[in-house]
Design an enzyme around this catalytic site. Structure first.
Site, PDB file in Angstrom:
ATOM      1  N   ASP A  24       0.824  -1.212   0.000  1.00 23.46           N
ATOM      2  CA  ASP A  24       0.000   0.000   0.000  1.00 23.46           C
ATOM      3  C   ASP A  24       0.861   1.267   0.000  1.00 23.46           C
ATOM      4  OD1 ASP A  24      -2.429   1.336  -0.012  1.00 23.46           O
ATOM      5  OD2 ASP A  24      -2.535   1.438   2.178  1.00 23.46           O
ATOM      6  N   ARG A  28      -0.052   7.726  -2.619  1.00 26.21           N
ATOM      7  CA  ARG A  28       0.534   8.804  -1.810  1.00 26.21           C
ATOM      8  C   ARG A  28       1.984   9.058  -2.207  1.00 26.21           C
ATOM      9  NH1 ARG A  28      -0.952   6.120   3.492  1.00 26.21           N
ATOM     10  NH2 ARG A  28      -1.570   4.475   2.044  1.00 26.21           N
ATOM     11  N   HIS A  41       1.862   3.644  -9.148  1.00 30.91           N
ATOM     12  CA  HIS A  41       1.689   2.204  -9.372  1.00 30.91           C
ATOM     13  C   HIS A  41       2.841   1.652 -10.214  1.00 30.91           C
ATOM     14  CE1 HIS A  41      -2.091   2.270  -7.359  1.00 30.91           C
ATOM     15  NE2 HIS A  41      -2.702   3.008  -8.266  1.00 30.91           N
ATOM     16  N   SER A  69      -7.462  -5.490  -4.951  1.00 31.09           N
ATOM     17  CA  SER A  69      -8.533  -6.102  -4.150  1.00 31.09           C
ATOM     18  C   SER A  69      -9.859  -6.059  -4.903  1.00 31.09           C
ATOM     19  CB  SER A  69      -8.680  -5.360  -2.814  1.00 31.09           C
ATOM     20  OG  SER A  69      -9.331  -4.116  -2.994  1.00 31.09           O
ATOM     21  N   THR A  70     -10.805  -6.860  -4.454  1.00 34.23           N
ATOM     22  CA  THR A  70     -12.139  -6.864  -5.071  1.00 34.23           C
ATOM     23  C   THR A  70     -12.781  -5.484  -4.927  1.00 34.23           C
ATOM     24  OG1 THR A  70     -12.902  -7.874  -2.989  1.00 34.23           O
ATOM     25  CG2 THR A  70     -12.670  -9.341  -4.865  1.00 34.23           C
ATOM     26  N   GLU A  71     -12.384  -4.729  -3.917  1.00 36.00           N
ATOM     27  CA  GLU A  71     -12.928  -3.372  -3.711  1.00 36.00           C
ATOM     28  C   GLU A  71     -12.260  -2.347  -4.630  1.00 36.00           C
ATOM     29  OE1 GLU A  71     -12.049  -5.444  -1.061  1.00 36.00           O
ATOM     30  OE2 GLU A  71     -14.168  -5.955  -0.952  1.00 36.00           O
ATOM     31  N   ASN A  72     -11.044  -2.645  -5.088  1.00 38.78           N
ATOM     32  CA  ASN A  72     -10.314  -1.667  -5.912  1.00 38.78           C
ATOM     33  C   ASN A  72     -10.977  -1.413  -7.275  1.00 38.78           C
ATOM     34  OD1 ASN A  72      -7.049  -2.779  -4.673  1.00 38.78           O
ATOM     35  ND2 ASN A  72      -8.322  -1.064  -3.972  1.00 38.78           N
ATOM     36  N   ARG A 194      -4.689  -1.803   9.008  1.00 39.79           N
ATOM     37  CA  ARG A 194      -5.887  -2.628   8.794  1.00 39.79           C
ATOM     38  C   ARG A 194      -5.607  -3.691   7.741  1.00 39.79           C
ATOM     39  NH1 ARG A 194      -7.849   2.742   7.139  1.00 39.79           N
ATOM     40  NH2 ARG A 194      -7.372   3.031   4.926  1.00 39.79           N
TER      41      ARG A 194
HETATM   42  C1  IPE Z   1      -5.376  -2.673   0.012  1.00 38.90           C
HETATM   43  O1  IPE Z   1      -5.096  -1.324  -0.109  1.00 38.90           O
HETATM   44  C2  IPE Z   1      -5.336  -3.346  -1.315  1.00 38.90           C
HETATM   45  C3  IPE Z   1      -4.019  -3.494  -1.938  1.00 38.90           C
HETATM   46  C4  IPE Z   1      -2.885  -3.039  -1.469  1.00 38.90           C
HETATM   47  C5  IPE Z   1      -4.007  -4.230  -3.169  1.00 38.90           C
HETATM   48  P1  IPE Z   1      -6.259  -0.233  -0.254  1.00 38.90           P
HETATM   49  O2  IPE Z   1      -5.579   1.060  -0.423  1.00 38.90           O
HETATM   50  O3  IPE Z   1      -7.223  -0.644  -1.288  1.00 38.90           O
HETATM   51  O4  IPE Z   1      -6.972  -0.321   1.182  1.00 38.90           O
HETATM   52  P2  IPE Z   1      -7.780   0.782   1.979  1.00 38.90           P
HETATM   53  O5  IPE Z   1      -8.791   1.379   1.041  1.00 38.90           O
HETATM   54  O6  IPE Z   1      -6.803   1.799   2.465  1.00 38.90           O
HETATM   55  O7  IPE Z   1      -8.397   0.043   3.128  1.00 38.90           O
HETATM   56  C1  IPE Z   2      -1.742   0.236  -3.247  1.00 37.14           C
HETATM   57  O1  IPE Z   2      -1.514   1.593  -3.301  1.00 37.14           O
HETATM   58  C2  IPE Z   2      -1.999  -0.372  -4.597  1.00 37.14           C
HETATM   59  C3  IPE Z   2      -3.398  -0.733  -4.827  1.00 37.14           C
HETATM   60  C4  IPE Z   2      -4.366  -0.681  -3.945  1.00 37.14           C
HETATM   61  C5  IPE Z   2      -3.727  -1.219  -6.140  1.00 37.14           C
HETATM   62  P1  IPE Z   2      -2.710   2.658  -3.247  1.00 37.14           P
HETATM   63  O2  IPE Z   2      -3.134   2.941  -4.638  1.00 37.14           O
HETATM   64  O3  IPE Z   2      -3.803   2.197  -2.355  1.00 37.14           O
HETATM   65  O4  IPE Z   2      -1.959   3.892  -2.629  1.00 37.14           O
HETATM   66  P2  IPE Z   2      -2.515   4.896  -1.554  1.00 37.14           P
HETATM   67  O5  IPE Z   2      -2.951   4.099  -0.377  1.00 37.14           O
HETATM   68  O6  IPE Z   2      -3.656   5.632  -2.191  1.00 37.14           O
HETATM   69  O7  IPE Z   2      -1.353   5.781  -1.245  1.00 37.14           O
HETATM   70 MG    MG Z   3      -4.144   2.446  -0.375  1.00 33.55          MG
END
Ligand code: IPE
Ligand code: IPE
Ligand code: MG
Length: 242
Positions: A24, A28, A41, A69-72, A194
């Protein structure tokens, strides 16, 4: 009552056998540099090969990376498309080198919603490396812990399981992680404390390590710190120690 499924089959040593990572902080990392999230990314994908190598050098035998993730899917279409395309590029650029390093690739999650060009590549990568044995790299992509449990329950019903046959074992065997040991250590980069729907069943007795380091900045020193911290943990699995 039978002994809990959560006991690892391997010795719990100073070195974790199975490390799972929530990668994660890409977004940011990019924002901090006034770049767009996609560039974050890209940087995040770039560090993966050296991280795999570094864990291998620490004698970690299994690594599970949470990539999508499935939520992404709920993110803007352009970001989702960029991530899918980076996953394809990752396989195209690194499959051969991972194969040469005797790394076995496995996919966790559903291939169904993925575009055919990614689905094909993932299937090919898994099949090509299926006999490799130095290390297992599980790619959790379009993975959700809850979706995986729902899928296992549906399979049990389809197979006609009776209620007294529903055990930890019968459920575990129908998850994407069937046959894999539970993670010993779970690392989350990016400062959030989390699970975000990662390995919700499997990480019940896992040791958690949270770091502020954003994923594109994660490197050998962070790995060393995480493994050292793991070595200081006392795992009890609900029991008491002398
Ligand atoms: C978790 O990160 C999923 C992956 C790193 C693939 P997210 O950025 O999606 O999680 P939340 O939204 O902060 O919980
Ligand atoms: C994790 O990085 C990668 C994925 C969830 C695909 P994020 O894209 O969630 O990065 P932040 O948390 O917004 O910085
Ligand atoms: Mg994230």
């Amino acid at each position: 009552m039978q002994a809990s499924q959560t006991y690892p089959q391997h010795d719990i040593k100073q070195i974790p056998y199975h490390v799972a990572i929530i990668m994660d902080g890409n977004g940011r990392w990019a924002s901090n540099r006034s770049l767009n999230r996609t560039e974050g990314h890209q940087e995040g994908a770039k560090v993966i090969p050296s991280i795999v190598k570094s864990f291998g050098q620490h004698d970690v035998k299994m690594l599970t990376l949470f990539g999508f993730s499935t939520e992404n899917w709920g993110r803007p279409k352009s970001e989702v498309e960029a991530i899918l395309s980076l996953a394809k590029d990752f396989i195209d650029e690194h499959l051969e080198e991972l194969h040469q390093a005797n790394v076995k690739l496995k996919h966790l999650g559903s291939l169904e919603q993925l575009p055919y060009w990614l689905k094909n590549r993932v299937q090919h990568a898994v099949q090509k490396t299926s006999s490799n044995s130095a290390m297992t790299l599980n790619l959790a992509f379009n993975y959700g812990g809850r979706a995986d449990i729902i899928s296992a329950v549906k399979q049990l019903i389809d197979e006609g399981f009776a209620t007294n046959e529903i055990t930890e074992h019968s459920i575990s065997n129908r998850l994407a992680t069937a046959g894999l040991p539970d993670p010993d250590l779970l690392i989350r980069t990016g400062g959030e404390n989390r699970l975000s729907n990662f390995l919700v069943w499997e990480a019940t007795y896992t040791e958690y390590y949270f770091t502020e380091t954003l994923w594109p900045d994660f490197g050998p020193l962070d790995i060393e710190k995480a493994i050292k911290e793991y070595g200081r943990r006392q795992r009890r699995f609900g029991l008491i120690t002398d």
